[in-house]
Design an enzyme around this catalytic site. Structure first.
Site, mmCIF file in Angstrom:
data_model
loop_
_atom_site.group_PDB
_atom_site.id
_atom_site.type_symbol
_atom_site.label_atom_id
_atom_site.label_comp_id
_atom_site.label_asym_id
_atom_site.label_seq_id
_atom_site.Cartn_x
_atom_site.Cartn_y
_atom_site.Cartn_z
ATOM 1 C CG PHE A 118 55.755 56.960 40.782
ATOM 2 C CD1 PHE A 118 55.941 57.730 42.141
ATOM 3 C CD2 PHE A 118 55.372 56.159 40.713
ATOM 4 C CE1 PHE A 118 54.671 56.801 42.954
ATOM 5 C CE2 PHE A 118 55.083 55.059 41.461
ATOM 6 C CZ PHE A 118 54.329 55.670 42.020
ATOM 7 C CG ASP A 132 58.245 60.363 49.051
ATOM 8 O OD1 ASP A 132 57.612 61.181 50.429
ATOM 9 O OD2 ASP A 132 57.376 60.632 48.256
HETATM 10 N N1 HPA Z 1 56.904 54.720 43.901
HETATM 11 C C1 HPA Z 1 55.454 54.054 44.320
HETATM 12 N N2 HPA Z 1 55.164 54.133 45.753
HETATM 13 C C2 HPA Z 1 55.675 55.881 46.515
HETATM 14 C C3 HPA Z 1 56.423 56.196 45.841
HETATM 15 C C4 HPA Z 1 56.879 56.235 44.173
HETATM 16 O O1 HPA Z 1 58.374 56.289 44.182
HETATM 17 N N3 HPA Z 1 56.288 56.837 46.606
HETATM 18 C C5 HPA Z 1 55.893 57.399 47.208
HETATM 19 N N4 HPA Z 1 55.065 56.172 47.053
#
Ligand code: HPA
Ligand code: MG
Length: 220
Positions: free
Chosen positions: A189, A140
């Site tokens: 997410f 991210d």
């Molecule tokens: N999902 C699960 N774990 C994560 C995410 C996500 O969108 N972003 C960073 N770690």
């Protein structure tokens, strides 16, 4: 669902771009573990699409790596499915093209998320003696990737390349993008295909959007 655009910086493919308004597929169209019925909202990227895209990334990696042996560094826990499928595709493509490429796999564990929020603490657990890097499932802000690359550089590898299955479109980018990107997604997410929400949903094959019920049910 998506389109594929070249990255402006490199002219190379920056991954399949999933647009902001993509809601995902209705759950009725796919199968998934029954115990998650109320906990997911939609299938965001079906497992088959993930596999086909990963196969293509394996081809790009093979084209770049030539005859060099490599050490694959899998970033646990979220990267284990992607890494395992990517290595499998690389091995199959090696066999099919009569190449002899030695692949060693090492593992490192990172933890920085609580519920669906990134925390300030980054824990790096594991791995020494590295020469090439691969296999992170999600990027991210790039903060984690930057810290990890710094850690890896200490081992003076000949070449370091990063593969990320998902890159999120965020405004506060800190590090650089992975060399190989599966999908560029909005900043939301997602779970499944080894990505978790407080350790749940890793056993889901598709990448899915978690529901409000799911968020509350597994919150800590
Ligand atoms: N999902 C699960 N774990 C994560 C995410 C996500 O969108 N972003 C960073 N770690
Ligand atoms: Mg996690």
């Amino acid at each position: 669902m998506a389109e594929c655009v070249p990255s402006r910086a490199t002219g190379m493919e920056g991954g399949i771009v999933i647009k902001d308004d993509w809601p995902g597929y209705s759950l009725e169209l796919f199968t998934y573990p029954e115990h998650y019925r109320e906990d997911i909202e939609s299938v965001y990227i079906p497992h088959g699409v993930i596999m086909d895209r990963t196969e293509r990334l394996a081809r790009h990696i093979m084209d770049d790596i030539g005859d060099h042996d490599m050490v694959v560094l899998c970033v646990l826990k979220g990267g284990y499915k992607f890494c395992s499928d990517l290595v499998e595709f690389i091995k199959v493509q090696c066999r099919n093209s009569n190449k002899h490429l030695e692949t060693r796999v090492e593992f490192i564990r990172l933890k920085s998320y609580l519920n669906d929020q990134s925390t300030e603490d980054l824990h790096i657990i594991g791995s020494q003696d590295l020469s090439v890097l691969r296999g992170k499932a999600i990027v991210d802000t790039g903060k984690t990737m930057k810290a990890l690359l710094k850690h890896v550089e200490a081992f003076e590898p000949k070449m370091v390349k990063v593969a990320g299955l998902l890159v999120k479109r965020v405004s506060n980018v800190v590090g650089s993008l992975p060399d190989y990107v599966g999908f560029e997604i909005p900043n939301r997410f997602v779970v499944g295909y080894a990505l978790d929400y407080n350790e749940y949903f890793r056993d889901l094959n598709h990448i899915c959007v978690i529901s409000e019920i799911g968020k509350v049910k597994y919150k800590i």
